[in-house]
Write a protein that holds these residues in place. Structure first.
Motif, short mmCIF file in Angstrom:
data_model
loop_
_atom_site.label_atom_id
_atom_site.label_comp_id
_atom_site.label_asym_id
_atom_site.label_seq_id
_atom_site.Cartn_x
_atom_site.Cartn_y
_atom_site.Cartn_z
N ASN A 142 0.83 -1.21 0.00
CA ASN A 142 0.00 0.00 0.00
C ASN A 142 0.86 1.25 0.00
N HIS A 143 0.23 2.38 -0.32
CA HIS A 143 0.80 3.69 -0.07
C HIS A 143 -0.01 4.33 1.06
N TRP A 144 0.51 5.42 1.60
CA TRP A 144 -0.22 6.04 2.72
C TRP A 144 -1.59 6.54 2.28
N GLY A 145 -1.73 6.93 1.02
CA GLY A 145 -3.04 7.34 0.54
C GLY A 145 -4.05 6.22 0.61
N ASP A 146 -3.62 4.97 0.35
CA ASP A 146 -4.51 3.82 0.47
C ASP A 146 -4.96 3.64 1.91
N VAL A 147 -4.02 3.84 2.83
CA VAL A 147 -4.33 3.67 4.25
C VAL A 147 -5.35 4.72 4.70
N LYS A 156 -10.66 7.44 12.66
CA LYS A 156 -9.32 7.01 13.02
C LYS A 156 -8.32 7.44 11.95
N SER A 157 -7.07 7.55 12.37
CA SER A 157 -5.99 7.75 11.42
C SER A 157 -4.78 6.97 11.91
N ILE A 158 -3.66 7.19 11.23
CA ILE A 158 -2.40 6.48 11.48
C ILE A 158 -1.28 7.51 11.45
N VAL A 159 -0.26 7.28 12.25
CA VAL A 159 0.92 8.15 12.22
C VAL A 159 1.73 7.73 10.99
N GLY A 160 1.28 8.22 9.84
CA GLY A 160 1.86 7.82 8.56
C GLY A 160 2.42 9.00 7.80
N GLY A 161 2.73 8.78 6.53
CA GLY A 161 3.40 9.77 5.71
C GLY A 161 2.58 11.03 5.48
N ARG A 162 3.29 12.11 5.21
CA ARG A 162 2.63 13.40 4.97
C ARG A 162 2.03 13.50 3.58
N LEU A 163 2.52 12.67 2.65
CA LEU A 163 1.98 12.65 1.29
C LEU A 163 1.46 11.25 0.99
N GLY A 164 0.31 11.19 0.32
CA GLY A 164 -0.32 9.91 0.06
C GLY A 164 0.46 9.02 -0.87
N VAL A 165 1.34 9.58 -1.71
CA VAL A 165 2.08 8.78 -2.69
C VAL A 165 3.27 8.06 -2.07
N VAL A 166 3.62 8.39 -0.84
CA VAL A 166 4.79 7.77 -0.19
C VAL A 166 4.46 6.34 0.19
N GLY A 167 5.45 5.44 0.04
CA GLY A 167 5.28 4.05 0.41
C GLY A 167 5.45 3.82 1.90
N ILE A 168 5.32 2.56 2.32
CA ILE A 168 5.19 2.26 3.74
C ILE A 168 6.40 1.56 4.35
#
Length: 512
Positions: A142-147, A156-168
């Motif tokens: 997935n990418h963060w945008g998928d998450v 809910k959210s996740i402490v994930g990337g600032r841009l949706g295109v970034v990988g995990i």
């Protein structure tokens, strides 16, 4: 089961019977032999250069420098199948790479040329909330945008990337800076478990308190020397609405000086006073900026507030906006809005280089002025380029928030902060310009260090792995005791150095 821990034996009876390495010509290279074996064993998930799945996995990268044309691509969707591939790679001695989202712009960090096999995470697309919604199971394909899209309307959210295109996977194993990090720490501080394939060909799940707790700790910033990730279990956070957007401030000299002042003050005070606030400033110049260097900032607030006091220096009348998208929204909508950014640079080449300083206004000025003074000297011959400096103010609170669940290899001391981490980025079009970009980044790095030393300004040793350039001494900035511990853990789980020698991309603790 071992002591109640999830340890999945790799080879079922069926898989074990398939692992017979015969009928492969001795004239083949190790990669050819491995590809032949994988294709015979897994014909539906092994692809070659004339197939569409290969083309996607070989070309859909953040930087065109990662298009390297491997001997074949293997894209499993199950951990056991990936484990069999690891055994085959070991048996034949083939070089290989593994790709997650493909964001790291160093070519061999996520791909390999025809001498090796590319293992793609594209089949690992699982997203599943736990019954109580406290954790989310995230596949590395997935990418963060998928998450964020999956979590839409859950609150809910996740402490994930600032841009949706970034990988995990690379993002987390490098630490991972998130909008939410000033409240919750590194992205890697917010994982409950990690499942992956270790070099022996076992699938293991590591948690902070099971028999693989040392592996869990190593994967929270230690890079790719330990395991191939097949799933993260991430801790969810409440975030039904956020306020986020990009503000542009123009090109004047007054704008520049106030922009630099705002960065310095946010490093000292903003991130301390408001744990929900984040700012990611950037200044860009190049052939796409005819009016000169343009100053911007991504602003973020965890909640619904377009005027939090900690971000007042980033608004009128101190910094006047020429455009502004800062508004209440969701992480889903924000991440989708960024997809156009990837489309606009797809096919270009990209380089990162990172510098670190303590929060010092003189250091900030020196790095800014040196970077933009060296751009015309080194890059003016490029037909198309964009050079961007992103000084990220990192408060003591960031370091404090990360010290949970056993800590991490970076082990940044809050009393050593605050820091400012500078990502230097260059986008350009053709491979022949690589030498000019390399010379530019090297010259800025050398001149900055010389000028800081002349001013008596000390620098922290820490360099953020996910923004580092190839060859930068990332692990040398970690505490020496932690580097020794990482090396011991690497030896424990990969004594034959499969993930070090056969998978050459990335930063290797063995080389630190």
């Amino acid at each position: 089961m071992l002591s109640g821990i999830v340890v999945t034996a790799v080879l079922s009876a069926t898989a074990a019977s398939a692992l017979t390495y015969q009928n492969v010509s001795e004239g083949y290279s190790p990669a050819d032999k491995t590809c032949d074996y994988l294709h015979r064993t897994f014909p539906d998930i092994t692809s070659f250069s004339n197939q569409s799945s290969y083309i996607v996995d070989n070309t859909n990268f953040w930087s065109a420098a990662s298009v390297l044309n491997p001997a074949c691509v293997f894209a499993p969707s199950g951990a056991e199948d990936l484990a069999i591939a690891v055994k085959a790679l070991k048996y034949y001695g083939s070089p290989f790479a593994i790709r997650g989202g493909g964001h790291m712009p160093i070519g061999d960090s996520n791909n390999i040329n025809s001498t090796g096999v590319l293992l793609s995470s594209s089949g690992f697309k699982r997203l599943a909330l736990s019954p109580d919604s406290s954790t989310l199971h995230v596949g590395p394909g997935n990418h963060w945008g998928d998450v964020y899209n999956f979590l839409n309307n859950t609150g809910k959210s996740i402490v994930g990337g600032r841009l949706g295109v970034v990988g995990i996977p690379g993002f987390i194993t490098g630490g991972g800076i998130s909008f939410f990090s000033w409240k919750y720490g590194w992205s890697s501080a917010n994982i409950a478990s990690v499942t992956g394939v270790i070099a022996s060909g076992e699938v293991v799940t590591a948690t902070p308190d099971n028999d693989f707790s040392d592996l869990f700790w190593a994967l929270r910033g230690g890079g790719n020397s330990f395991a191939l990730i097949t799933e993260f279990e991430m801790i969810t956070i409440p975030a039904p609405v956020v306020t986020v957007g990009t503000t542009s401030y123009g090109t004047t000299n007054l704008t520049k000086e106030r922009w630099l002042d705002a960065i310095y003050n946010f490093a000292l005070y903003g991130g301390e006073d408001c744990h929900e606030c984040t700012v990611t400033p950037s200044a860009s110049t190049g052939t796409q900026y005819p009016n000169g260097t343009t100053y911007t900032a991504m602003k973020f607030f965890d909640g619904n507030d377009t005027a939090p006091p900690a971000l007042s220096n980033w608004t009128s009348p101190y910094l006047n906006a020429t455009s502004d998208t800062f508004a209440a929204t969701t992480m889903t909508e924000w991440s989708q809005s960024g997809l156009a950014q990837f489309d606009s640079i797809h096919g270009l080449r990209n380089r990162f280089h990172v510098l670190s300083t303590y929060a010092d206004r003189r250091a900030l000025q020196i790095i800014h002025d040196t970077f933009f003074a060296f751009v015309p000297i080194h890059l003016s011959s490029l037909q198309t380029y964009i050079a961007t400096l992103t000084p990220m103010p990192i408060s003591k609170q960031y370091f404090r928030a990360s010290k949970v669940r056993g800590g991490d290899p970076m082990d940044l001391d809050p009393e050593d902060g605050p820091h400012i981490w500078y990502e230097m980025s260059v986008l350009y079009t053709v491979e022949r310009d690589e030498e000019y970009v390399s010379a530019f980044l090297r010259a800025v790095d050398e001149e900055v260090k010389k000028m800081l030393a002349a001013e008596g300004i000390k620098q922290p040793k820490y360099l953020y792995l996910n923004d580092a350039d190839k060859g930068q001494p990332v692990f040398e900035g970690y505490p020496a005791e932690n580097v020794r511990k990482l090396k011991q853990i690497r030896h424990k789980y990969d004594p034959e150095m499969v993930f070090t020698n056969q998978m050459p991309g990335g930063w290797k603790v063995a080389h630190a």
